[in-house]
Enzyme design. Structure first.
Site, PDB file in Angstrom:
ATOM      1  N   GLY A  64       2.635  -0.855   4.066  1.00 10.24           N
ATOM      2  CA  GLY A  64       2.713   0.259   3.858  1.00 10.24           C
ATOM      3  C   GLY A  64       4.270  -0.008   3.837  1.00 10.24           C
ATOM      4  N   GLY A  65       4.385   1.428   4.486  1.00  8.33           N
ATOM      5  CA  GLY A  65       6.138   2.382   4.646  1.00  8.33           C
ATOM      6  C   GLY A  65       6.871   1.349   4.496  1.00  8.33           C
TER       7      GLY A  65
ATOM      8  N   GLY B  11       2.536   2.988  10.405  1.00  9.76           N
ATOM      9  CA  GLY B  11       2.845   4.087  10.009  1.00  9.76           C
ATOM     10  C   GLY B  11       4.114   3.697  11.741  1.00  9.76           C
TER      11      GLY B  11
ATOM     12  CG  HIS C 139      -5.838   2.521   4.971  1.00  5.97           C
ATOM     13  ND1 HIS C 139      -5.448   3.618   5.528  1.00  5.97           N
ATOM     14  CD2 HIS C 139      -5.083   1.275   4.957  1.00  5.97           C
ATOM     15  CE1 HIS C 139      -4.635   3.159   5.883  1.00  5.97           C
ATOM     16  NE2 HIS C 139      -3.892   1.511   5.482  1.00  5.97           N
TER      17      HIS C 139
ATOM     18  CD  GLU D  30      -4.337  -1.693   7.255  1.00  2.18           C
ATOM     19  OE1 GLU D  30      -2.918  -1.979   6.996  1.00  2.18           O
ATOM     20  OE2 GLU D  30      -4.289  -0.289   7.061  1.00  2.18           O
TER      21      GLU D  30
ATOM     22  CG  ASN E 203      -1.707   1.524   1.089  1.00  2.00           C
ATOM     23  OD1 ASN E 203      -2.319   1.838   0.482  1.00  2.00           O
ATOM     24  ND2 ASN E 203      -2.382   1.336   2.351  1.00  2.00           N
ATOM     25  CD1 TRP E 204       4.334   0.937  -2.144  1.00  2.61           C
ATOM     26  CD2 TRP E 204       3.541   1.928  -4.767  1.00  2.61           C
ATOM     27  NE1 TRP E 204       4.752   0.541  -3.397  1.00  2.61           N
ATOM     28  CE2 TRP E 204       4.840   0.901  -4.274  1.00  2.61           C
ATOM     29  CE3 TRP E 204       3.621   2.531  -5.666  1.00  2.61           C
ATOM     30  CZ2 TRP E 204       5.366   0.407  -5.788  1.00  2.61           C
ATOM     31  CZ3 TRP E 204       4.201   2.334  -6.800  1.00  2.61           C
ATOM     32  CH2 TRP E 204       5.088   1.659  -7.082  1.00  2.61           C
ATOM     33  CE  LYS E 205       0.114   3.278   4.866  1.00  4.47           C
ATOM     34  NZ  LYS E 205      -0.285   3.726   5.873  1.00  4.47           N
TER      35      LYS E 205
HETATM   36  P1  PGA Z   1       2.448   0.549   7.212  1.00  4.71           P
HETATM   37  O1  PGA Z   1       1.249   1.097   6.977  1.00  4.71           O
HETATM   38  O2  PGA Z   1       3.140  -0.764   6.812  1.00  4.71           O
HETATM   39  O3  PGA Z   1       3.962   1.932   7.235  1.00  4.71           O
HETATM   40  O4  PGA Z   1       2.381   0.381   9.035  1.00  4.71           O
HETATM   41  C1  PGA Z   1       0.330  -0.582   6.321  1.00  4.71           C
HETATM   42  C2  PGA Z   1      -1.061   0.829   6.105  1.00  4.71           C
HETATM   43  O5  PGA Z   1      -1.791   1.812   6.473  1.00  4.71           O
HETATM   44  O6  PGA Z   1      -1.686  -0.746   5.326  1.00  4.71           O
END
Ligand code: PGA
Length: 255
Positions: free
Chosen positions: A237-238, A177, A101, A171, A9-11
């Site tokens: 994500g990150g 994050g 999300h 999540e 999930n690149w956001k």
């Molecule tokens: P994160 O994000 O891996 O940066 O914690 C995951 C997400 O929000 O899907």
């Protein structure tokens, strides 16, 4: 058998040019080869503006990595400024759509009712929603985890006829994050509740539904999460922004 799914999930990260560069890096790594051998499924949920570039580059390379979007609108077309329809996503062979999300639920007041409508639009177009649920730290400390997940799932799944393919991502908001994922025990407890709730709703079909863990996943902690009976992959994500880190995460699932 539930095939393990690792979804990035690149956001709101990466321009189209950066996305192409990431894909070229990732394509040469072990994870892409493992996905080619069908040992694991890999998808990247990119910003809308990078999807076309990724779609073209994936074709050029012959990569198997799936494409996902991070949002969708429930109407087919019309006066909905700024929104993106299912047909627009399908044009790029988008397979997954992240729906609900927590960043959208919190920052943009997206309700579970809206999430359900979005998921409905995705499944009607043959795409698979990745439906995100998860509790805040106050809900967890208040001992309300199961009730919270039940309410979120119940409302977010009102579109569902129990047959269409869906993926659920657990999540916990407090882990997103942070690079500090939930413990194995906490991840299993919550994902186990989710499977129970799905079973109450859809019977044995619950055994076929993939439940992902997301929030603070890193190459270091992924193995501890994937040993959980009810964790069938991860939404990352990150740690997915760097192709080498994401490759390590995927390879941990293969090993
Ligand atoms: P994160 O994000 O891996 O940066 O914690 C995951 C997400 O929000 O899907």
């Amino acid at each position: 058998m539930r095939k393990t799914l690792l979804a990035a999930n690149w956001k709101m990260n990466k321009t189209a040019a950066e996305a192409i560069s990431w894909l070229n890096d990732f394509y040469g790594m072990a994870a892409e080869k493992a996905a080619e051998k069908d040992l694991v499924e890999v998808a990247v949920c990119a910003p809308f503006t990078a999807l076309y570039a990724l779609y073209q580059e994936r074709q050029r390379l012959g990569a198997v990595m799936g494409l996902g979007a991070q949002n969708i609108f429930w109407q087919e077309k019309g006066a909905f400024t700024g929104e993106i329809s299912a047909a627009m996503l399908q044009e790029f062979q988008t397979k997954y759509v992240i729906c609900g999300h927590s960043e959208r639920r919190v920052l943009l007041q997206e309700s579970s009712e809206m999430v359900s409508r979005k998921c409905g639009a995705a499944v009607n177009a043959g795409m698979t929603p990745i439906i995100c649920v998860g509790e805040s730290i106050s809900v967890r400390r208040g001992g309300l985890l199961r009730q919270w997940l039940e309410a979120q799932l119940y409302e977010s799944l009102s579109f569902w006829d129990n047959q269409q393919e869906i993926v659920v991502a657990y999540e916990p908001v407090w882990a997103i994050g942070t690079k500090q994922a939930a413990t194995t025990a906490d991840a299993q407890e919550a994902c186990g509740y989710i499977r129970q709730i799905l079973r109450e709703r859809a019977g044995d079909i619950a055994d076929d539904i993939r439940i992902l863990y997301g929030g603070g996943v890193t190459p270091e902690n992924i193995s501890g999460l994937l040993i959980c009976d009810d964790v069938d992959g991860a939404l990352v994500g990150g740690s997915s922004l760097d192709a080498a880190a994401f490759d390590k995460i995927v390879m941990a699932a293969v090993e």
